[in-house]
Design an enzyme around this catalytic site. Sequence first.
Site, PDB file in Angstrom:
ATOM      1  N   CYS A   2       8.348  26.128 -19.751  1.00  0.00           N
ATOM      2  CA  CYS A   2       9.060  25.585 -20.901  1.00  0.00           C
ATOM      3  C   CYS A   2       9.490  26.747 -21.809  1.00  0.00           C
ATOM      4  O   CYS A   2       8.932  27.834 -21.741  1.00  0.00           O
ATOM      5  CB  CYS A   2       8.251  24.624 -21.755  1.00  0.00           C
ATOM      6  SG  CYS A   2       7.495  23.273 -20.855  1.00  0.00           S
ATOM      7  N   ARG A  27      12.897  29.348 -17.801  1.00  0.00           N
ATOM      8  CA  ARG A  27      11.466  29.018 -17.908  1.00  0.00           C
ATOM      9  C   ARG A  27      11.178  27.556 -17.600  1.00  0.00           C
ATOM     10  O   ARG A  27      10.028  27.168 -17.443  1.00  0.00           O
ATOM     11  CB  ARG A  27      10.975  29.338 -19.314  1.00  0.00           C
ATOM     12  CG  ARG A  27      11.037  30.813 -19.635  1.00  0.00           C
ATOM     13  CD  ARG A  27      10.454  31.070 -20.981  1.00  0.00           C
ATOM     14  NE  ARG A  27       9.028  30.782 -20.975  1.00  0.00           N
ATOM     15  CZ  ARG A  27       8.095  31.675 -21.184  1.00  0.00           C
ATOM     16  NH1 ARG A  27       8.423  32.911 -21.405  1.00  0.00           N
ATOM     17  NH2 ARG A  27       6.833  31.351 -21.182  1.00  0.00           N
ATOM     18  N   TRP A  74       9.654  22.104 -18.619  1.00  0.00           N
ATOM     19  CA  TRP A  74       9.198  22.038 -17.228  1.00  0.00           C
ATOM     20  C   TRP A  74       8.069  21.015 -17.255  1.00  0.00           C
ATOM     21  O   TRP A  74       7.012  21.265 -17.832  1.00  0.00           O
ATOM     22  CB  TRP A  74       8.697  23.398 -16.771  1.00  0.00           C
ATOM     23  CG  TRP A  74       8.396  23.468 -15.308  1.00  0.00           C
ATOM     24  CD1 TRP A  74       9.264  23.780 -14.301  1.00  0.00           C
ATOM     25  CD2 TRP A  74       7.139  23.236 -14.677  1.00  0.00           C
ATOM     26  NE1 TRP A  74       8.620  23.748 -13.087  1.00  0.00           N
ATOM     27  CE2 TRP A  74       7.310  23.415 -13.287  1.00  0.00           C
ATOM     28  CE3 TRP A  74       5.868  22.886 -15.128  1.00  0.00           C
ATOM     29  CZ2 TRP A  74       6.283  23.270 -12.358  1.00  0.00           C
ATOM     30  CZ3 TRP A  74       4.839  22.723 -14.210  1.00  0.00           C
ATOM     31  CH2 TRP A  74       5.061  22.928 -12.847  1.00  0.00           C
ATOM     32  N   ASN A  98       4.823  24.217 -25.781  1.00  0.00           N
ATOM     33  CA  ASN A  98       4.604  24.745 -24.432  1.00  0.00           C
ATOM     34  C   ASN A  98       3.106  24.713 -24.189  1.00  0.00           C
ATOM     35  O   ASN A  98       2.348  25.114 -25.069  1.00  0.00           O
ATOM     36  CB  ASN A  98       5.023  26.210 -24.311  1.00  0.00           C
ATOM     37  CG  ASN A  98       6.514  26.379 -24.338  1.00  0.00           C
ATOM     38  OD1 ASN A  98       7.249  25.405 -24.347  1.00  0.00           O
ATOM     39  ND2 ASN A  98       6.951  27.635 -24.364  1.00  0.00           N
ATOM     40  N   GLY A  99       2.702  24.314 -22.984  1.00  0.00           N
ATOM     41  CA  GLY A  99       1.271  24.327 -22.671  1.00  0.00           C
ATOM     42  C   GLY A  99       0.786  22.933 -22.348  1.00  0.00           C
ATOM     43  O   GLY A  99       1.577  22.032 -22.049  1.00  0.00           O
ATOM     44  N   GLU A 481       6.219  38.356   1.412  1.00  0.00           N
ATOM     45  CA  GLU A 481       7.137  38.321   0.278  1.00  0.00           C
ATOM     46  C   GLU A 481       8.545  37.912   0.730  1.00  0.00           C
ATOM     47  O   GLU A 481       9.222  37.137   0.048  1.00  0.00           O
ATOM     48  CB  GLU A 481       7.136  39.688  -0.423  1.00  0.00           C
ATOM     49  CG  GLU A 481       8.146  39.856  -1.545  1.00  0.00           C
ATOM     50  CD  GLU A 481       8.006  38.859  -2.688  1.00  0.00           C
ATOM     51  OE1 GLU A 481       6.991  38.153  -2.777  1.00  0.00           O
ATOM     52  OE2 GLU A 481       8.961  38.773  -3.487  1.00  0.00           O
ATOM     53  N   LYS A 485      10.514  34.663  -0.730  1.00  0.00           N
ATOM     54  CA  LYS A 485      11.863  34.717  -1.328  1.00  0.00           C
ATOM     55  C   LYS A 485      12.751  33.662  -0.706  1.00  0.00           C
ATOM     56  O   LYS A 485      13.450  32.928  -1.397  1.00  0.00           O
ATOM     57  CB  LYS A 485      12.528  36.086  -1.112  1.00  0.00           C
ATOM     58  CG  LYS A 485      12.153  37.238  -1.979  1.00  0.00           C
ATOM     59  CD  LYS A 485      12.475  37.134  -3.430  1.00  0.00           C
ATOM     60  CE  LYS A 485      11.440  36.350  -4.181  1.00  0.00           C
ATOM     61  NZ  LYS A 485      10.365  37.026  -4.792  1.00  0.00           N
ATOM     62  N   GLU A 488      11.654  29.979  -1.673  1.00  0.00           N
ATOM     63  CA  GLU A 488      11.777  29.523  -3.065  1.00  0.00           C
ATOM     64  C   GLU A 488      13.224  29.321  -3.511  1.00  0.00           C
ATOM     65  O   GLU A 488      13.487  28.445  -4.320  1.00  0.00           O
ATOM     66  CB  GLU A 488      10.969  30.374  -4.047  1.00  0.00           C
ATOM     67  CG  GLU A 488      11.436  31.762  -4.316  1.00  0.00           C
ATOM     68  CD  GLU A 488      10.540  32.508  -5.311  1.00  0.00           C
ATOM     69  OE1 GLU A 488       9.921  31.892  -6.185  1.00  0.00           O
ATOM     70  OE2 GLU A 488      10.478  33.739  -5.207  1.00  0.00           O
ATOM     71  N   HIS A 504      -3.037  34.144  17.766  1.00  0.00           N
ATOM     72  CA  HIS A 504      -4.142  33.282  17.333  1.00  0.00           C
ATOM     73  C   HIS A 504      -3.644  31.943  16.799  1.00  0.00           C
ATOM     74  O   HIS A 504      -4.399  31.217  16.171  1.00  0.00           O
ATOM     75  CB  HIS A 504      -4.981  34.013  16.287  1.00  0.00           C
ATOM     76  CG  HIS A 504      -5.567  35.285  16.810  1.00  0.00           C
ATOM     77  ND1 HIS A 504      -6.610  35.302  17.703  1.00  0.00           N
ATOM     78  CD2 HIS A 504      -5.213  36.578  16.618  1.00  0.00           C
ATOM     79  CE1 HIS A 504      -6.886  36.555  18.026  1.00  0.00           C
ATOM     80  NE2 HIS A 504      -6.041  37.344  17.377  1.00  0.00           N
ATOM     81  N   LYS A 603      10.037  30.289 -14.375  1.00  0.00           N
ATOM     82  CA  LYS A 603       9.868  31.736 -14.294  1.00  0.00           C
ATOM     83  C   LYS A 603       8.438  32.175 -14.577  1.00  0.00           C
ATOM     84  O   LYS A 603       7.881  32.974 -13.857  1.00  0.00           O
ATOM     85  CB  LYS A 603      10.837  32.425 -15.262  1.00  0.00           C
ATOM     86  CG  LYS A 603      10.795  33.944 -15.207  1.00  0.00           C
ATOM     87  CD  LYS A 603      11.280  34.461 -13.874  1.00  0.00           C
ATOM     88  CE  LYS A 603      11.191  35.960 -13.761  1.00  0.00           C
ATOM     89  NZ  LYS A 603      11.352  36.380 -12.361  1.00  0.00           N
TER      90      LYS A 603
HETATM   91  C1  AGP Z   1       8.352  35.145  -7.695  1.00  0.00           C
HETATM   92  O1  AGP Z   1       9.521  35.089  -6.963  1.00  0.00           O
HETATM   93  C2  AGP Z   1       7.803  33.875  -8.069  1.00  0.00           C
HETATM   94  N1  AGP Z   1       8.722  33.085  -8.788  1.00  0.00           N
HETATM   95  C3  AGP Z   1       6.362  33.787  -8.508  1.00  0.00           C
HETATM   96  O2  AGP Z   1       5.615  33.825  -7.338  1.00  0.00           O
HETATM   97  C4  AGP Z   1       5.779  34.828  -9.502  1.00  0.00           C
HETATM   98  O3  AGP Z   1       5.729  36.087  -8.901  1.00  0.00           O
HETATM   99  C5  AGP Z   1       4.374  34.367  -9.936  1.00  0.00           C
HETATM  100  O4  AGP Z   1       4.493  33.168 -10.628  1.00  0.00           O
HETATM  101  C6  AGP Z   1       3.642  35.394 -10.757  1.00  0.00           C
HETATM  102  O5  AGP Z   1       4.344  35.676 -11.938  1.00  0.00           O
HETATM  103  P1  AGP Z   1       3.971  36.918 -12.845  1.00  0.00           P
HETATM  104  O6  AGP Z   1       4.264  38.143 -12.049  1.00  0.00           O
HETATM  105  O7  AGP Z   1       4.852  36.789 -14.042  1.00  0.00           O
HETATM  106  O8  AGP Z   1       2.517  36.803 -13.167  1.00  0.00           O
END
Ligand code: AGP
Length: 608
Positions: A2, A27, A74, A98-99, A481, A485, A488, A504, A603
């Site tokens: 948020c 966010r 969010w 937020n929270g 990673e 990418k 997501e 395995h 984010k």
């Molecule tokens: C990254 O592409 C993601 N959106 C997510 O995994 C992110 O890296 C994770 O939420 C951790 O965020 P931070 O690095 O701000 O702690």
Amino acid sequence: MCGIVGYIGQKPATPLLIEGLRRLEYRGYDSAGIAVIGGDGVQIQRAEGKLAQLELLLRDHPITGVTGIGHTRWATHGKPSETNAHPHRCQNVVVVHNGIIENHDELRIDLEGEGHQFESDTDTEVVCHLIYAYLKKGCDTLLAIRKTLHDIRGSYALAILNVDEPTHLYVARRGGPLVVGFNGGDAIVASDVTPILPHTRRMVFLEDGDFGRVSATGLELFDMEGTLLTRPFQSIPWNPIQAERGGYKHFMLKEIFEQPQVIEDALTGRLSRGRVTVKELQEVCGGDDFPFDDITILACGTSYHSGLIGKYIIEALAGVRVTVDLASEFRYRDTITSERSLVIPITQSGETADTIAATQLMKDRGQKVLAICNAIGSTITRLADATMLTHAGPEIGVASTKAFTTQLVVLYLFALDIGQRRGKLNADVVVKHVKELRRLPRQIQDLLEHGKRLQPLARELAEADHALYIGRGLHYPVALEGALKLKEISYLHAEGFAGGELKHGPIALIDEGTPVIAMALKDAVYEKMLSNIEEVRARGANVLALVTEGDETLRAKVHHVIEIPETNPYLAAVLASIPLQLLAYYVADHKGTDVDQPRNLAKSVTVE
Ligand code: AGP
């Protein structure tokens, strides 16, 4: 998650709030709303969906005034809808939050017992009802807020209006970031610095437990006992232009292309001939060379992947044992860490709830904390004993790219510095590492310039149902990673596996035409990787191999080859990540997904 924005000053609040929300939309983007105090009291407009929906609504039903608050949501409690969108109101009290208010159910029952009627399914709505209840009992606004904060449990960043006080805006923080910036007669409140940067770089960061009153020219902050506090002004060096798209179709693409520059920035001041100096390491080592037995890395998501790569680099170059934990697991486990373990939280935002909680746990045990973070002034930077900043600049795209590669560079510098301190690396060896590091930005630039070659491959990949990424050694987390990418932003199912694990289980997934992206760079496990590629090819996989420049071994055998400039194995992880980011981007763009704001994501994950 948020985004919160607030404005109080001389200018029309609505356009400023909308502009601020646009910068915060990354966010959270399930719904948005604003409340503005004008001549006829407060007016609120809220809309389900992205900010654009709210803007449409405001075009037909404009609201005016010079004091207001806004929110982009969010959803946590209550589905995305107009009714659940913030701001929430109870009589003359209007709140954005937020929270998560953990005890909202019991508070709601009590308030309903006193005759309060609720409109939404959110946890937030109890906050405005509580404040109003205290106002009715004769408290002034500050006291009503303080009493409310004592009643609620959980995490919050709050911006609050009392409609009877149009020259004030109230704020409170516990667990969620909140910043106030001043620009000669205007005050801007926000849940991160990006909406404030275009107006001023002079800001105050609230600490956990702070609450207070903002006017156009000043800020009074108090602790939970009502004692007046002094918080210093900070100047944020980020350039507001960095938070614009600058001609790129998406922030993510812009951020991918910024990597040569931000890596240069991450190196600045840390290299000299034959020596690498991470001054923040000095801060936690005190007078000693390296007074720790081992290192505990705590992180989530992409930052966790950089931690996994960091483990390979630190163990190899510095000879120090490293454990890497998902912060969300670590915090709920009975953990055993040595007293002399150096704790390294890695977080782009510095606001990830799990990373903060896991780090706090270690702080409480008295352990030294050296953070790796991109966001200056964020919660983790204030919790840590020292912070190695990644200097990636604002990262707006939800998918982390430049923050990830700068984390890798900082981990590499950190490993080199420890290696020097422990006498593992002599000056000649360090000179070679420094030379490779200095070549890195140019090598990334070359990869980016040839990036468009990935577009036809991306179009093919976009037709697949799933994709496998395989790697060994530090290219195993690179594969993780790469898969993250892709999933997501393109919503295509992708998984990363260690090459040696295929037999395995995961090899059962391979069928005629299954796309496999294989990291086959020249390193200690190269031959092993070639065998893994043969295994998946024999079962019909379409292999896209990342190989070291000039290596022709695989060209005739696999579907496609991407060449990675030659460097040492550690920096090869950084270089290999670039085409994987571009590949994911082009797949997503081809599929037409919302690259910068992918569904269900936000984010920074400031709630559990
Ligand atoms: C990254 O592409 C993601 N959106 C997510 O995994 C992110 O890296 C994770 O939420 C951790 O965020 P931070 O690095 O701000 O702690």
